[in-house]
Design an enzyme around this catalytic site. Structure first.
Site, PDB file in Angstrom:
ATOM      1  CD  GLU A 214       0.336  -6.982   3.052  1.00 48.59           C
ATOM      2  OE1 GLU A 214       0.951  -7.630   3.908  1.00 48.59           O
ATOM      3  OE2 GLU A 214       0.536  -5.769   2.820  1.00 48.59           O
TER       4      GLU A 214
ATOM      5  CG  ASP B  95      -0.155  -0.266   2.532  1.00 47.66           C
ATOM      6  OD1 ASP B  95       1.065   0.018   2.578  1.00 47.66           O
ATOM      7  OD2 ASP B  95      -0.766  -0.776   3.486  1.00 47.66           O
TER       8      ASP B  95
ATOM      9  CG  HIS C 252      11.631   5.283  12.034  1.00 51.76           C
ATOM     10  ND1 HIS C 252      11.772   6.422  11.277  1.00 51.76           N
ATOM     11  CD2 HIS C 252      11.299   4.301  11.169  1.00 51.76           C
ATOM     12  CE1 HIS C 252      11.516   6.144  10.014  1.00 51.76           C
ATOM     13  NE2 HIS C 252      11.232   4.865   9.906  1.00 51.76           N
TER      14      HIS C 252
ATOM     15  CG  HIS D 204       7.726   3.312  11.900  1.00 49.08           C
ATOM     16  ND1 HIS D 204       7.418   2.026  12.271  1.00 49.08           N
ATOM     17  CD2 HIS D 204       7.356   3.427  10.602  1.00 49.08           C
ATOM     18  CE1 HIS D 204       6.898   1.382  11.240  1.00 49.08           C
ATOM     19  NE2 HIS D 204       6.836   2.214  10.217  1.00 49.08           N
TER      20      HIS D 204
END
Length: 374
Positions: free
Chosen positions: A119, A97, A246, A212
């Site tokens: 997916e 995505d 992160h 994150h």
């Protein structure tokens, strides 16, 4: 022979594409090419190296302070001009995505190349959360010819949107990658990894934290940090919290300012093999990562999901994960319950993984081969 382009740009995409690339490359019926946009440059390169993936096209797309508008426009243009116009592809594979996924699907659609969405069918139900990922996957589903869904829930999401042709439930390739990755790690001495992380006391119960995502910036992340401090204080003698922080300044600066405790270890971001090794060494995982929500159940690790909504409700419904969001009280309560109640811990850690058994890549190849060659 059919020519396939695997197109991806981030570390999670690379992880989930790696077993597919290997699977299709080993079949003489397919001519495989790999293109990366490098939305995550360094993190992506680590995965490419670990899985021995050779790249045919590298767009190296990222620029300082690049807006989402600029990134999307540049991706569509450069994917078209520098890749799709150079060779005649029968299929373009995209995964998940990201902005690369939507741009790649749209560029392929404009060239009348069939899009294969790996997916497919994940939905949070909120177009603004996660942003812009929910919009990316909804629009990609409208452009794709083949939809390979990780679960029945994902398939049902597509059916609800009137997408019913070439929709298949195959599991998630992240489990294939996890098993392959753990097998590769066996070739590396555990002593070397323990030396690398000698600041961590593995005689204690390790709580691995990854956080994150954009929706946790600001007050939500402040709340999560306060919860971690409370957990560290409540379990000083038996718990070690390990947080690979992160690099995004919205996360890094706050984490290093707030998370000061003797049993909270802030470390640099982990390479994929180090991450799955650390997951395997952990007792509990707190995360806002989608991939870890899928991987952890295969390792028998309970997951507390640091998100208000998740498009991976299958894990929650199966009992593998608990949705806690950024609610400080809920995070502390559920973590303490898992640490202190063995029956509760086992009920979650031993729940079956709804995301597959490590054979997803072979399933995808078999289905596509039948559709194309029979």
């Amino acid at each position: 022979m059919k020519k396939i382009l695997f197109l991806f740009g981030t570390r999670p995409e690379a992880i989930k594409m790696a077993p597919l690339i290997q699977c299709f490359s080993n079949d003489e019926l397919f001519d495989v090419k790999v293109a990366v946009t490098a939305q995550h440059r360094e993190m992506l390169d680590q995965v490419l190296h670990f899985f021995n993936i050779n790249v045919d096209y590298d767009l190296n797309i990222m620029k300082p302070n690049q807006t989402l508008h600029q990134l999307t426009a540049d991706l569509i243009s450069r994917i078209t001009e520098e890749i799709l116009s150079k060779e005649s592809f029968d299929f373009v594979f995209v995964q998940g995505d990201t902005t690369t996924v939507l741009a790649g699907a749209l560029a392929a659609f404009y060239k009348k190349i069939k899009v294969v969405h790996i997916e497919a069918g994940l939905r949070s139900g909120d177009m603004l959360s996660p942003f812009p990922e929910e919009m990316n996957r909804v629009l990609t589903s409208k452009l794709a010819t083949f939809h390979f869904c990780p679960t029945e829930t994902s398939r049902n999401n597509l059916v609800a949107e009137n997408i019913t042709e070439n929709v298949f439930v195959v599991g998630n390739t992240v489990i294939d990658a996890l098993f392959k990755g753990l097998n590769k790690i066996k070739e590396t001495s555990e002593i070397e990894l323990l030396k690398q992380f000698q600041q961590i006391d593995f005689t204690k119960k390790v709580i691995l934290v990854t956080c994150h995502r954009r929706e946790n910036f600001g007050e939500p992340f402040q709340n999560i940090c306060e919860a971690l401090l409370d957990i560290a204080d409540l379990h000083k003698n038996d718990v070690e919290i390990v947080y690979p922080v992160h690099l995004n300044p919205n996360i890094k600066e706050i984490a290093h300012k707030k998370l000061i405790s003797s049993n909270i270890k802030l470390i640099t971001p982990l390479d994929y093999p180090e991450l799955i090794w650390m997951m395997n060494k952990s007792t509990i995982i707190l995360t806002d990562s989608g991939g870890i929500q899928e991987e952890a159940p295969s390792l028998g690790k309970p997951v507390l999901v640091l998100r208000e909504v998740t498009e991976r409700m299958e894990g929650v419904d199966a009992g593998n994960a608990i949705l806690v969001g950024s609610d400080k009280q809920k995070i502390v309560l559920e973590t303490t319950k898992l640490l202190s109640n063995l029956d509760y811990y086992n009920s979650i850690s031993k729940a079956s993984n709804p995301y597959g058994d490590g054979e997803t890549s072979e399933n995808v190849k078999l289905i596509l081969s039948k559709s194309v060659f029979e």
